[in-house]
Every structure is written in structure tokens, then in C-alpha cells.
Design a protein around this motif. Sequence first.
Motif, PDB file in Angstrom:
ATOM      1  N   ASN A   1       0.837  -1.206   0.000  1.00 54.80           N
ATOM      2  CA  ASN A   1       0.000   0.000   0.000  1.00 54.80           C
ATOM      3  C   ASN A   1       0.874   1.258   0.000  1.00 54.80           C
ATOM      4  OD1 ASN A   1      -2.364  -1.484  -0.010  1.00 54.80           O
ATOM      5  ND2 ASN A   1      -2.611  -1.408   2.201  1.00 54.80           N
ATOM      6  N   LEU A   2       1.958   1.220   0.759  1.00 57.44           N
ATOM      7  CA  LEU A   2       2.893   2.341   0.758  1.00 57.44           C
ATOM      8  C   LEU A   2       3.501   2.524  -0.630  1.00 57.44           C
ATOM      9  CD1 LEU A   2       4.599   4.536   2.188  1.00 57.44           C
ATOM     10  CD2 LEU A   2       6.256   2.733   2.674  1.00 57.44           C
ATOM     11  N   LEU A   3       3.898   1.430  -1.247  1.00 63.13           N
ATOM     12  CA  LEU A   3       4.463   1.509  -2.600  1.00 63.13           C
ATOM     13  C   LEU A   3       3.452   2.098  -3.592  1.00 63.13           C
ATOM     14  CD1 LEU A   3       6.385  -1.878  -2.828  1.00 63.13           C
ATOM     15  CD2 LEU A   3       7.352   0.414  -2.594  1.00 63.13           C
ATOM     16  N   ALA A   4       2.190   1.698  -3.466  1.00 64.71           N
ATOM     17  CA  ALA A   4       1.150   2.239  -4.349  1.00 64.71           C
ATOM     18  C   ALA A   4       0.978   3.739  -4.116  1.00 64.71           C
ATOM     19  CB  ALA A   4      -0.170   1.507  -4.115  1.00 64.71           C
ATOM     20  N   TRP A   5       1.029   4.146  -2.850  1.00 59.59           N
ATOM     21  CA  TRP A   5       0.908   5.568  -2.519  1.00 59.59           C
ATOM     22  C   TRP A   5       2.076   6.353  -3.105  1.00 59.59           C
ATOM     23  CZ3 TRP A   5       3.879   9.184  -0.115  1.00 59.59           C
ATOM     24  CH2 TRP A   5       3.248  10.392   0.195  1.00 59.59           C
ATOM     25  N   THR A   6       3.293   5.819  -2.957  1.00 56.52           N
ATOM     26  CA  THR A   6       4.458   6.537  -3.489  1.00 56.52           C
ATOM     27  C   THR A   6       4.369   6.681  -5.000  1.00 56.52           C
ATOM     28  OG1 THR A   6       5.814   4.519  -3.634  1.00 56.52           O
ATOM     29  CG2 THR A   6       5.991   5.815  -1.613  1.00 56.52           C
ATOM     30  N   LYS A   7       3.883   5.636  -5.666  1.00 59.02           N
ATOM     31  CA  LYS A   7       3.742   5.701  -7.124  1.00 59.02           C
ATOM     32  C   LYS A   7       2.679   6.723  -7.519  1.00 59.02           C
ATOM     33  CE  LYS A   7       3.238   2.818 -11.190  1.00 59.02           C
ATOM     34  NZ  LYS A   7       3.105   1.466 -11.716  1.00 59.02           N
ATOM     35  N   ALA A   8       1.538   6.706  -6.828  1.00 53.54           N
ATOM     36  CA  ALA A   8       0.449   7.630  -7.139  1.00 53.54           C
ATOM     37  C   ALA A   8       0.839   9.087  -6.884  1.00 53.54           C
ATOM     38  CB  ALA A   8      -0.795   7.277  -6.315  1.00 53.54           C
ATOM     39  N   ASN A   9       1.741   9.307  -5.940  1.00 52.14           N
ATOM     40  CA  ASN A   9       2.153  10.666  -5.584  1.00 52.14           C
ATOM     41  C   ASN A   9       3.512  11.041  -6.168  1.00 52.14           C
ATOM     42  OD1 ASN A   9       0.074  11.841  -3.580  1.00 52.14           O
ATOM     43  ND2 ASN A   9       0.316   9.701  -2.995  1.00 52.14           N
ATOM     44  N   HIS A  10       3.978  10.231  -7.111  1.00 57.30           N
ATOM     45  CA  HIS A  10       5.234  10.494  -7.819  1.00 57.30           C
ATOM     46  C   HIS A  10       6.414  10.670  -6.851  1.00 57.30           C
ATOM     47  CE1 HIS A  10       2.734  10.876 -11.330  1.00 57.30           C
ATOM     48  NE2 HIS A  10       2.013  11.795 -10.699  1.00 57.30           N
ATOM     49  N   VAL A  11       6.456   9.777  -5.864  1.00 56.37           N
ATOM     50  CA  VAL A  11       7.531   9.750  -4.872  1.00 56.37           C
ATOM     51  C   VAL A  11       8.242   8.415  -5.036  1.00 56.37           C
ATOM     52  CG1 VAL A  11       8.066   9.789  -2.403  1.00 56.37           C
ATOM     53  CG2 VAL A  11       6.188  11.177  -3.285  1.00 56.37           C
ATOM     54  N   THR A  12       9.548   8.409  -4.916  1.00 55.36           N
ATOM     55  CA  THR A  12      10.275   7.144  -5.032  1.00 55.36           C
ATOM     56  C   THR A  12      10.967   6.795  -3.725  1.00 55.36           C
ATOM     57  OG1 THR A  12      12.250   8.272  -5.831  1.00 55.36           O
ATOM     58  CG2 THR A  12      10.733   7.445  -7.500  1.00 55.36           C
TER      59      THR A  12
END
Length: 120
Positions: free
Chosen positions: A26-37
Motif C-alpha cells: 500500500n505504501l508503494l502504491a501511494w508513493t507511485k500515485a504521488n510520484h515519490v520514489t
Amino acid sequence: MDDSAIAATVNNTSPDYQPSQVTFNNLLAWTKANHVTLNHKKTVVMHFAFALTTGDHTLDVVRAAKIPGVTLDDRLTWEQHVSTIVTSASLRLYMLRRLKTLGCPHRNSLPSTRPSFCRS
């Protein structure tokens, strides 16, 4: 993303690590959706029995990790944290002694020099 932590508890008698992986996914999905790596070199897992993956990377398992302001180890002791603080303080004291031996202008100027070294 910088200075974040995820904490989860797992029953040691019948461990199920899937909820932890789901939370991390879920964290990985959030980072992808918010353009954070995530920096895979700085992203670690500290646990007592399992590993997590980011899909194509398995996270390093460490005995101690630094979370904002505190070094936490897998035995929940202060040893690593205190060691880190003592080392840092020793280096800064050495720097002040060295400035003095190199003829740092006047003794009264050290208080204005010290904060720049001690607060870095």
C-alpha cells in the motif's frame, strides 16, 4: 520520501507476515500515485523473523535503523543510539580542540564557532 517508518506486530507462535507485506505494498502504491520514489539503498527492514520485498527488490534486513532522531535496534536497547551520539560528540570536541591548537582567533570567538560544528 524521507524519514518514514512502518511498524507492525506479528504473532511469533503462528506468524503471518502477509499483512506486513500488504501494508508495504500500500505504501508503494501511494508513493507511485504521488510520484515519490523510495531509495532502495536507504530503505531497510528491521524485524525478528521475516523479509519484505518491493516487487523487484528484497529490502535489506538490519540489526539497527535510524528513524528521525533515534537509532533503534532489534533488541530495543539504547546501545547503538548512545554509541552514535558519543561518537558524534567526540568528533565535534576534537574539531573544537583542533581549532584551538591552530590558533583560532580569540577564546571569546569559540562560542560563535562552536554552534556551526555542533549543530551540523
